[in-house]
Write a protein that holds these residues in place. Structure first.
Motif, mmCIF file in Angstrom:
data_model
loop_
_atom_site.group_PDB
_atom_site.id
_atom_site.type_symbol
_atom_site.label_atom_id
_atom_site.label_comp_id
_atom_site.label_asym_id
_atom_site.label_seq_id
_atom_site.Cartn_x
_atom_site.Cartn_y
_atom_site.Cartn_z
ATOM 1 N N PRO A 35 13.583 -1.005 -11.581
ATOM 2 C CA PRO A 35 13.378 -2.508 -12.093
ATOM 3 C C PRO A 35 12.407 -3.291 -11.303
ATOM 4 N N LEU A 36 11.947 -2.879 -10.196
ATOM 5 C CA LEU A 36 11.158 -3.706 -9.420
ATOM 6 C C LEU A 36 9.536 -3.348 -9.601
ATOM 7 N N PHE A 37 9.266 -2.264 -10.249
ATOM 8 C CA PHE A 37 7.954 -1.652 -10.159
ATOM 9 C C PHE A 37 7.491 -1.931 -11.921
ATOM 10 N N PRO A 38 6.135 -2.126 -11.985
ATOM 11 C CA PRO A 38 5.402 -2.003 -13.043
ATOM 12 C C PRO A 38 5.744 -0.728 -13.861
ATOM 13 N N GLU A 43 -1.930 2.032 -10.866
ATOM 14 C CA GLU A 43 -2.421 1.498 -9.864
ATOM 15 C C GLU A 43 -1.931 1.242 -8.457
ATOM 16 N N THR A 44 -0.440 1.338 -8.752
ATOM 17 C CA THR A 44 0.421 1.339 -7.513
ATOM 18 C C THR A 44 0.264 2.449 -6.801
ATOM 19 N N ALA A 45 0.041 3.786 -7.329
ATOM 20 C CA ALA A 45 -0.103 4.976 -6.774
ATOM 21 C C ALA A 45 -1.503 4.964 -6.146
ATOM 22 N N ARG A 46 -2.481 4.465 -6.925
ATOM 23 C CA ARG A 46 -3.848 4.509 -6.251
ATOM 24 C C ARG A 46 -3.758 3.802 -5.266
ATOM 25 N N LYS A 47 -2.968 2.675 -4.847
ATOM 26 C CA LYS A 47 -3.128 1.800 -3.791
ATOM 27 C C LYS A 47 -2.434 2.714 -2.462
ATOM 28 N N GLN A 48 -1.275 3.179 -3.157
ATOM 29 C CA GLN A 48 -0.217 3.487 -2.010
ATOM 30 C C GLN A 48 -1.074 4.946 -1.474
ATOM 31 N N LYS A 49 -1.995 5.869 -2.175
ATOM 32 C CA LYS A 49 -2.813 6.680 -1.691
ATOM 33 C C LYS A 49 -3.672 6.160 -0.710
ATOM 34 N N LEU A 61 -9.252 3.386 3.596
ATOM 35 C CA LEU A 61 -9.618 2.957 2.222
ATOM 36 C C LEU A 61 -8.885 1.895 1.754
ATOM 37 N N TYR A 62 -7.773 1.727 2.089
ATOM 38 C CA TYR A 62 -6.966 0.273 1.459
ATOM 39 C C TYR A 62 -7.897 -0.790 2.070
ATOM 40 N N THR A 63 -7.956 -0.878 3.403
ATOM 41 C CA THR A 63 -8.648 -2.238 4.023
ATOM 42 C C THR A 63 -9.941 -2.433 3.461
ATOM 43 N N ARG A 74 2.986 -8.967 1.361
ATOM 44 C CA ARG A 74 2.923 -8.329 0.020
ATOM 45 C C ARG A 74 4.300 -8.121 -0.582
ATOM 46 N N HIS A 75 5.106 -7.591 0.147
ATOM 47 C CA HIS A 75 6.540 -7.268 -0.534
ATOM 48 C C HIS A 75 7.379 -8.442 -0.529
ATOM 49 N N MET A 76 7.250 -9.590 -0.088
ATOM 50 C CA MET A 76 7.941 -10.625 -0.337
ATOM 51 C C MET A 76 8.286 -11.328 -1.748
ATOM 52 N N ALA A 87 16.822 3.755 -0.665
ATOM 53 C CA ALA A 87 16.080 4.341 -2.073
ATOM 54 C C ALA A 87 15.039 4.922 -1.749
ATOM 55 N N TRP A 88 14.122 4.010 -1.440
ATOM 56 C CA TRP A 88 12.601 4.318 -1.252
ATOM 57 C C TRP A 88 12.343 5.619 -0.326
ATOM 58 N N LEU A 89 13.246 5.692 0.687
ATOM 59 C CA LEU A 89 13.072 6.989 1.760
ATOM 60 C C LEU A 89 13.790 7.840 0.952
ATOM 61 N N ARG A 112 7.879 7.434 10.903
ATOM 62 C CA ARG A 112 7.135 6.035 10.978
ATOM 63 C C ARG A 112 7.281 5.473 9.350
ATOM 64 N N LEU A 113 7.673 6.126 8.458
ATOM 65 C CA LEU A 113 7.996 5.611 7.226
ATOM 66 C C LEU A 113 9.424 4.696 7.094
ATOM 67 N N THR A 114 10.347 5.429 7.954
ATOM 68 C CA THR A 114 11.360 4.701 8.023
ATOM 69 C C THR A 114 11.239 3.393 8.861
HETATM 70 C C1 HEM Z 1 3.650 -2.287 -3.640
HETATM 71 C C2 HEM Z 1 8.325 -1.917 -3.404
HETATM 72 C C3 HEM Z 1 8.522 0.152 0.960
HETATM 73 C C4 HEM Z 1 3.621 0.379 0.525
HETATM 74 C C5 HEM Z 1 4.791 -2.511 -3.729
HETATM 75 C C6 HEM Z 1 5.443 -3.087 -5.149
HETATM 76 C C7 HEM Z 1 6.708 -2.975 -4.928
HETATM 77 C C8 HEM Z 1 7.113 -2.123 -3.840
HETATM 78 C C9 HEM Z 1 7.642 -3.509 -6.210
HETATM 79 C C10 HEM Z 1 4.347 -3.638 -6.183
HETATM 80 C C11 HEM Z 1 3.852 -2.574 -6.949
HETATM 81 C C12 HEM Z 1 2.907 -3.135 -7.824
HETATM 82 O O1 HEM Z 1 2.934 -4.423 -8.516
HETATM 83 O O2 HEM Z 1 1.945 -2.243 -8.274
HETATM 84 C C13 HEM Z 1 8.835 -1.534 -2.220
HETATM 85 C C14 HEM Z 1 10.076 -1.338 -1.870
HETATM 86 C C15 HEM Z 1 10.034 -0.617 -0.652
HETATM 87 C C16 HEM Z 1 8.910 -0.583 -0.068
HETATM 88 C C17 HEM Z 1 11.442 -1.794 -2.654
HETATM 89 C C18 HEM Z 1 11.545 -0.477 0.298
HETATM 90 C C19 HEM Z 1 11.573 -0.662 1.395
HETATM 91 C C20 HEM Z 1 7.136 0.380 1.253
HETATM 92 C C21 HEM Z 1 6.525 1.160 2.295
HETATM 93 C C22 HEM Z 1 5.308 1.104 2.378
HETATM 94 C C23 HEM Z 1 4.833 0.319 1.068
HETATM 95 C C24 HEM Z 1 7.715 1.737 3.291
HETATM 96 C C25 HEM Z 1 4.254 2.011 3.272
HETATM 97 C C26 HEM Z 1 4.586 2.885 3.812
HETATM 98 C C27 HEM Z 1 3.145 -0.649 -0.332
HETATM 99 C C28 HEM Z 1 1.613 -0.598 -1.041
HETATM 100 C C29 HEM Z 1 1.591 -1.378 -1.971
HETATM 101 C C30 HEM Z 1 3.143 -1.645 -2.306
HETATM 102 C C31 HEM Z 1 0.617 -0.278 -0.027
HETATM 103 C C32 HEM Z 1 0.598 -2.145 -2.460
HETATM 104 C C33 HEM Z 1 0.286 -3.277 -2.140
HETATM 105 C C34 HEM Z 1 -0.790 -3.968 -2.748
HETATM 106 O O3 HEM Z 1 -0.540 -4.656 -3.965
HETATM 107 O O4 HEM Z 1 -1.812 -3.947 -2.470
HETATM 108 N N1 HEM Z 1 6.213 -2.000 -3.122
HETATM 109 N N2 HEM Z 1 8.021 -0.835 -1.439
HETATM 110 N N3 HEM Z 1 5.780 -0.071 0.464
HETATM 111 N N4 HEM Z 1 3.876 -0.944 -1.297
HETATM 112 FE FE1 HEM Z 1 5.827 -1.165 -1.266
#
Ligand code: HEM
Length: 125
Positions: A35-38, A43-49, A61-63, A74-76, A87-89, A112-114
């Motif tokens: 429910p939190l994600f689009p 695009e989310t996966a691209r940024k996470q990579k 790459l991210y910076t 960014r998570h606020m 759940a994420w872990l 580190r991810l924990t």
């Molecule tokens: C973005 C949730 C943990 C890295 C996001 C987004 C959500 C989210 C909802 C926005 C997705 C989008 O709009 O595309 C969560 C939740 C976590 C979590 C529920 C649980 C703890 C983490 C962790 C990392 C991480 C551990 C890194 C190791 C990122 C990155 C983005 C992101 C890089 C993209 C930020 C951007 O917009 O530039 N996350 N996340 N997240 N998350 Fe998380």
């Protein structure tokens, strides 16, 4: 080789890309996370990579594209309790199982991810 970065030890772009794509498939199927994600996680996966590449000592790459990660800020906008962090872990470990990522690199990444996931918690459960 002790001079390798964790990114190289993992297997570089190809393995990281597989891991992240598998991870977001799990996320999209997890009732505490989906429910939190689009709907479209491309695009989310691209940024996470990009992020995990630099997190593991690969190219910045991210910076280069988005500036300082400021991950907690960014998570606020999202309610993240210990339930979501767990759940994420869980999804990440399942993804690692699926791509058969084992050994010290897996343990190092989980550790580190924990820490990072726990740092994202912004609400009590
Ligand atoms: C973005 C949730 C943990 C890295 C996001 C987004 C959500 C989210 C909802 C926005 C997705 C989008 O709009 O595309 C969560 C939740 C976590 C979590 C529920 C649980 C703890 C983490 C962790 C990392 C991480 C551990 C890194 C190791 C990122 C990155 C983005 C992101 C890089 C993209 C930020 C951007 O917009 O530039 N996350 N996340 N997240 N998350 Fe998380």
């Amino acid at each position: 080789n002790s001079s390798q970065t964790p990114y190289e030890t993992l297997g570089g772009e190809q393995v990281l890309s597989q891991l992240v794509d598998t991870f977001y498939t799990k996320v999209s199927q997890h009732s505490d996370l989906a429910p939190l994600f689009p709907d479209d996680l491309t695009e989310t996966a691209r940024k996470q990579k990009q992020f995990l590449t630099q997190f593991l000592g690969g190219p910045t790459l991210y910076t280069d594209e988005h500036g300082h990660p400021m991950l907690r800020a960014r998570h606020m906008p999202f309610v993240i309790t210990p339930i979501q962090a767990e759940a994420w872990l869980f999804c990440m470990k399942e993804a690692m199982d699926e791509i058969e990522l084992t050994g010290p690199i897996r343990d190092y990444m989980i550790e580190r991810l924990t820490m990072t996931a726990n740092h994202m918690v912004n609400q009590p459960s």
